[in-house]
Design a protein around this motif. Structure first.
Motif, PDB file in Angstrom:
ATOM      1  N   THR A 297       0.851  -1.189   0.000  1.00  0.00           N
ATOM      2  CA  THR A 297       0.000   0.000   0.000  1.00  0.00           C
ATOM      3  C   THR A 297       0.883   1.235   0.000  1.00  0.00           C
ATOM      4  O   THR A 297       1.753   1.382   0.867  1.00  0.00           O
ATOM      5  CB  THR A 297      -0.912   0.031   1.239  1.00  0.00           C
TER       6      THR A 297
ATOM      7  N   THR B 248      -2.583   0.309  -4.357  1.00  0.00           N
ATOM      8  CA  THR B 248      -2.534  -0.917  -3.558  1.00  0.00           C
ATOM      9  C   THR B 248      -2.407  -2.103  -4.504  1.00  0.00           C
ATOM     10  O   THR B 248      -3.178  -2.232  -5.460  1.00  0.00           O
ATOM     11  CB  THR B 248      -3.810  -1.090  -2.711  1.00  0.00           C
TER      12      THR B 248
ATOM     13  N   THR C 296      -5.293  -1.448  -7.346  1.00  0.00           N
ATOM     14  CA  THR C 296      -6.299  -0.401  -7.210  1.00  0.00           C
ATOM     15  C   THR C 296      -5.621   0.949  -7.048  1.00  0.00           C
ATOM     16  O   THR C 296      -4.474   1.040  -6.596  1.00  0.00           O
ATOM     17  CB  THR C 296      -7.217  -0.648  -5.994  1.00  0.00           C
TER      18      THR C 296
ATOM     19  N   ASN D 166      -6.693   4.618  -5.382  1.00  0.00           N
ATOM     20  CA  ASN D 166      -7.695   5.353  -4.595  1.00  0.00           C
ATOM     21  C   ASN D 166      -9.020   4.598  -4.530  1.00  0.00           C
ATOM     22  O   ASN D 166     -10.102   5.174  -4.672  1.00  0.00           O
ATOM     23  CB  ASN D 166      -7.905   6.756  -5.172  1.00  0.00           C
ATOM     24  N   GLY D 167      -8.922   3.281  -4.338  1.00  0.00           N
ATOM     25  CA  GLY D 167     -10.106   2.451  -4.173  1.00  0.00           C
ATOM     26  C   GLY D 167     -10.735   1.963  -5.458  1.00  0.00           C
ATOM     27  O   GLY D 167     -11.610   1.096  -5.430  1.00  0.00           O
ATOM     28  N   LYS D 168     -10.320   2.473  -6.602  1.00  0.00           N
ATOM     29  CA  LYS D 168     -10.885   2.058  -7.886  1.00  0.00           C
ATOM     30  C   LYS D 168     -10.015   0.957  -8.482  1.00  0.00           C
ATOM     31  O   LYS D 168      -8.798   1.107  -8.602  1.00  0.00           O
ATOM     32  CB  LYS D 168     -10.956   3.237  -8.854  1.00  0.00           C
ATOM     33  N   THR D 169     -10.637  -0.156  -8.865  1.00  0.00           N
ATOM     34  CA  THR D 169      -9.889  -1.285  -9.407  1.00  0.00           C
ATOM     35  C   THR D 169      -9.421  -0.990 -10.825  1.00  0.00           C
ATOM     36  O   THR D 169     -10.224  -0.695 -11.710  1.00  0.00           O
ATOM     37  CB  THR D 169     -10.753  -2.559  -9.407  1.00  0.00           C
TER      38      THR D 169
END
Length: 419
Positions: A223, A229, A247, A249-252
């Motif tokens: 991370t 990540t 990913t 910022n949380g978007k795959t």
């Protein structure tokens, strides 16, 4: 950035010259669409209704967001620092196994009971070791352009009872191999700091039921503080399964899965893709627009690679034609591996939105550029998209070299898990 050559060639093929007619002087001239309008019109149509030339334009436009996001990863301060650490380890190898075995950055998490503080000495272009009984730590510059040490990578681990033997060197006088013996960790953690601020964290776990170095379960997570990540995990069973995700910022951005047909069928959950159930043991999701379906035979691929290596002899060092023979050796090995990939790794790129197959994914061997005029030529595997009109375009033209990097990492992980 959308590739202008492809798009302009489309425009050239579609634009017509409007001439006013003397017989119809009051006819209003047709307004030509702008390039952006033509692209928008193509993107709005399903792949199944488009000819290959327009499918390429739609693919390029839809892949643009992923290309931008993957290219951003190259500017991640944490990723750049790790790349520089690997570069420095190439310049001056570090033996974290008590002065015996050369290692790379990724090996740092894969050992336990190893200690020492390694500090980069830029003037001497080498690492200086300070003894420690409590930590394994690297101190180095974050960027290649820097000479001041402003980055640290510190690790800690919990040892398993799995002791492995690693080849170190050859004792010519005794005519024997010299090996290292180390314990693998059941868990390990690392923290990367730049200018004393946390830039990335790493965590790894492994479970073993035998003395084999290949774990029954494995998980890794990196991370970064700038939004990325990267996670990888695997589990042995009647059919081994593996998964990896990148990913931002949380978007795959990328989602890799490998397992049995039944396992992958359960992941094909939208109506447009049900036609591919039972036909794949691998599924790669790229953003919201694409999937790659894979039908792979890893066992045959491994056997074919072994046969290839045994069938192409390494050139004799003191031969008068050693360098040219070494170039030929690299070429044959690379071409053979590409052929094995195309035989055993059947990959297709599919539109997630309408289920249309866009292209096959094939591999070719490509000669490296040789700016230093080396006497030896080297070759790399490169992915290409092969469209229905049999034209081929390098995959990185659409998805950036970042995709190839992560796909290769996942492929290597799967192979390691098969041991």
């Amino acid at each position: 950035m959308i590739k202008k050559i492809l798009l302009l060639s489309l425009v050239a093929s579609q634009l017509t010259i409007s001439c006013s007619s003397e017989d119809s002087p009051e006819t209003t001239p047709t307004t030509e669409q702008t390039l952006a309008e033509q692209i928008a019109e193509i993107v709005a149509k399903p792949y199944s209704t488009l000819p290959p030339s327009q499918q390429k334009v739609k693919l390029e436009a839809e892949a643009n967001e992923m290309l931008v996001q993957l290219d951003k990863s190259k500017t991640s301060s944490a990723i750049e620092a790790l790349e520089n650490l690997n570069r420095l380890l190439d310049i001056s190898s570090v033996d974290i196994f008590n002065g015996k075995n050369d290692n790379q950055a990724e090996d740092i998490l894969n050992v336990s009971g190893v200690y020492g503080v390694y500090t980069w000495k830029n003037t001497d272009q080498k690492w200086e070791k300070t003894a420690s009984t409590t930590e394994l730590k690297f101190v180095f510059p974050a960027k290649e352009s820097q000479t001041t040490n402003n980055t640290t990578l510190s690790t800690k681990s919990v040892s398993s009872d799995i002791k492995i033997e690693i080849y170190d060197s050859y004792d010519w006088e005794a005519d024997v191999d010299v090996n290292d013996f180390v314990y693998l960790p059941t868990s390990s953690e690392a923290i990367l700091k730049i200018d004393e601020k946390e830039a990335a964290t790493f965590a790894q776990t492994a479970k073993y039921s035998t003395k084999n170095e290949s774990p029954d379960e494995f998980a890794f997570k990196m991370t970064t503080n700038d939004g990325y990540t990267w996670e990888t995990s695997g589990k042995k069973g009647v059919e081994n399964t593996a998964k990896a995700t990148l990913t931002y910022n949380g978007k795959t951005l990328i989602d890799f899965n490998s397992g049995s047909n039944a396992n992958i069928d359960g992941l094909i959950d939208n109506d447009e893709l049900v036609q591919y159930r039972g036909k794949a043991n691998g599924l790669f999701k790229l953003m919201d627009n694409f999937v790659i379906l894979a039908d792979t035979d890893l066992a045959t691929a491994a056997a074919d690679d072994t046969t290839l290596e045994n069938s192409v002899p390494y050139p004799v060092y003191n031969s008068e034609t050693y360098y040219s023979e070494l170039s030929t050796y690299h070429k044959k090995i690379a071409e053979g591996k590409a052929a094995n990939f195309n035989k055993n790794m059947k990959l297709i790129l599919v539109s997630k939105k309408d289920g249309t197959k866009i292209a096959d994914i094939v591999q070719h061997s490509v000669k490296e550029e040789n700016p230093w005029e080396s006497l030896v030529d080297y070759y790399n595997p490169v992915y290409y998209l092969k469209f229905s009109d049999n034209t081929e375009v390098e995959m990185e033209a659409y998805f950036s070299e970042g995709f190839s990097t992560f796909e290769t990492k996942f492929e290597d992980f799967i192979k390691a898990f098969e041991k």
